[in-house]
Design an enzyme around this catalytic site. Structure first.
Site, PDB file in Angstrom:
ATOM      1  N   ASN A  13      20.117 -20.500  24.063  1.00 45.96           N
ATOM      2  CA  ASN A  13      19.596 -21.873  24.174  1.00 45.96           C
ATOM      3  C   ASN A  13      20.384 -22.659  25.221  1.00 45.96           C
ATOM      4  OD1 ASN A  13      17.363 -22.799  22.211  1.00 45.96           O
ATOM      5  ND2 ASN A  13      18.604 -21.380  21.015  1.00 45.96           N
ATOM      6  N   HIS A 108      16.503 -25.773  15.327  1.00 49.97           N
ATOM      7  CA  HIS A 108      16.409 -24.945  14.116  1.00 49.97           C
ATOM      8  C   HIS A 108      15.207 -24.012  14.260  1.00 49.97           C
ATOM      9  CE1 HIS A 108      17.038 -23.877   9.934  1.00 49.97           C
ATOM     10  NE2 HIS A 108      15.734 -24.001   9.751  1.00 49.97           N
TER      11      HIS A 108
HETATM   12  C1  GRF Z   1      18.854 -19.433  17.461  1.00 50.01           C
HETATM   13  O1  GRF Z   1      17.929 -18.753  16.662  1.00 50.01           O
HETATM   14  C2  GRF Z   1      18.840 -20.892  17.113  1.00 50.01           C
HETATM   15  O2  GRF Z   1      17.655 -21.301  16.498  1.00 50.01           O
HETATM   16  C3  GRF Z   1      19.917 -21.041  16.124  1.00 50.01           C
HETATM   17  O3  GRF Z   1      20.913 -20.151  16.564  1.00 50.01           O
HETATM   18  C4  GRF Z   1      20.254 -18.979  17.089  1.00 50.01           C
HETATM   19  C5  GRF Z   1      21.014 -18.409  18.233  1.00 50.01           C
HETATM   20  O4  GRF Z   1      20.940 -19.277  19.296  1.00 50.01           O
HETATM   21  N1  GRF Z   1      20.317 -22.409  16.049  1.00 50.01           N
HETATM   22  P1  GRF Z   1      21.527 -18.891  20.764  1.00 50.01           P
HETATM   23  O5  GRF Z   1      20.796 -17.669  21.262  1.00 50.01           O
HETATM   24  O6  GRF Z   1      23.020 -18.593  20.596  1.00 50.01           O
HETATM   25  O7  GRF Z   1      21.255 -20.103  21.597  1.00 50.01           O
END
Ligand code: GRF
Length: 204
Positions: A13, A108
């Site tokens: 993200n 989320h």
């Molecule tokens: C993702 O599924 C997000 O929804 C949750 O953490 C998971 C991993 O996120 N909050 P990322 O790939 O480390 O950004």
């Protein structure tokens, strides 16, 4: 707009936020990446880009008060205006939530208020969605308050849950949506297009 990203894991993200900035879609900059895990992928990405990469964990402090004070100090030191929790698995200390009221966002991997709350993260969410027989899932960007996954909802997007979906295939579909809507929500904040009332937050 100065964004502080908090991440515990690989940082996909965070990468999506960087991509939106680099593509000129998000008028902001990431001034800090903070993780409770010293070896988090998100910190590696930050270091590679010479961004401030800070490992800060409750374990490094004798009590929550000193941990919270250290977190507040780091946020102020880097002039963070919006905190983006991106796969960050720890609770934000109350004093930080209060100091940054309506300025901490979280992503989320489900359609809150369903399938949220303590323990609802990662594959647990997708397992619960599939077990429930729900036909839709998706991702939610929401403001962070004192409770897990409960603050005003800013943006959501749904995806179909199909008969042959597994927690892994559903997670993959939802993650794509996360990468799409998080930059859009941050863009709305950067452009001052968010109205917050006690029930929810509205982008205009
Ligand atoms: C993702 O599924 C997000 O929804 C949750 O953490 C998971 C991993 O996120 N909050 P990322 O790939 O480390 O950004």
């Amino acid at each position: 707009m100065n964004i502080g990203v908090f991440a515990s894991g690989r940082g996909s993200n965070f990468q999506a936020i960087l991509n939106a900035i680099q593509a000129g879609l998000l008028p902001a900059r990431v001034v800090l990446v903070l993780s409770n895990k010293g070896d988090a992928g998100a910190l590696e990405i930050a270091r590679a880009l010479s961004l401030a990469a800070v490992h800060l964990s409750q374990k490094q402090f004798p009590d929550e008060g000193s941990f919270a004070a250290a977190m507040l100090h780091v946020l102020k030191e880097h002039n963070v205006q919006i905190v983006a929790l991106a796969g960050y698995l720890k609770k934000i200390p109350l004093s930080v939530v209060r100091e940054y009221r309506n300025r901490i966002l979280n992503i989320h991997p489900a359609l809150l208020p369903s399938f949220g709350g303590a323990g609802m993260y990662g594959h647990y969410v997708h397992e619960a969605v599939i077990a429930s027989g729900a036909k839709l899932s998706g991702a939610t960007v929401h403001l962070v308050d004192e409770e897990y996954d409960r603050g005003p909802i800013v943006l959501q997007k749904a995806v179909a849950v199909e008969a042959l979906d597994t927690p892994e295939t559903l997670a993959e579909k939802v993650l794509k949506i996360e990468h799409e809507i998080y930059p859009l929500a941050l863009k709305a904040f950067a452009e001052n297009r968010v109205t917050i009332n006690e029930r929810s937050a509205w982008i205009h």
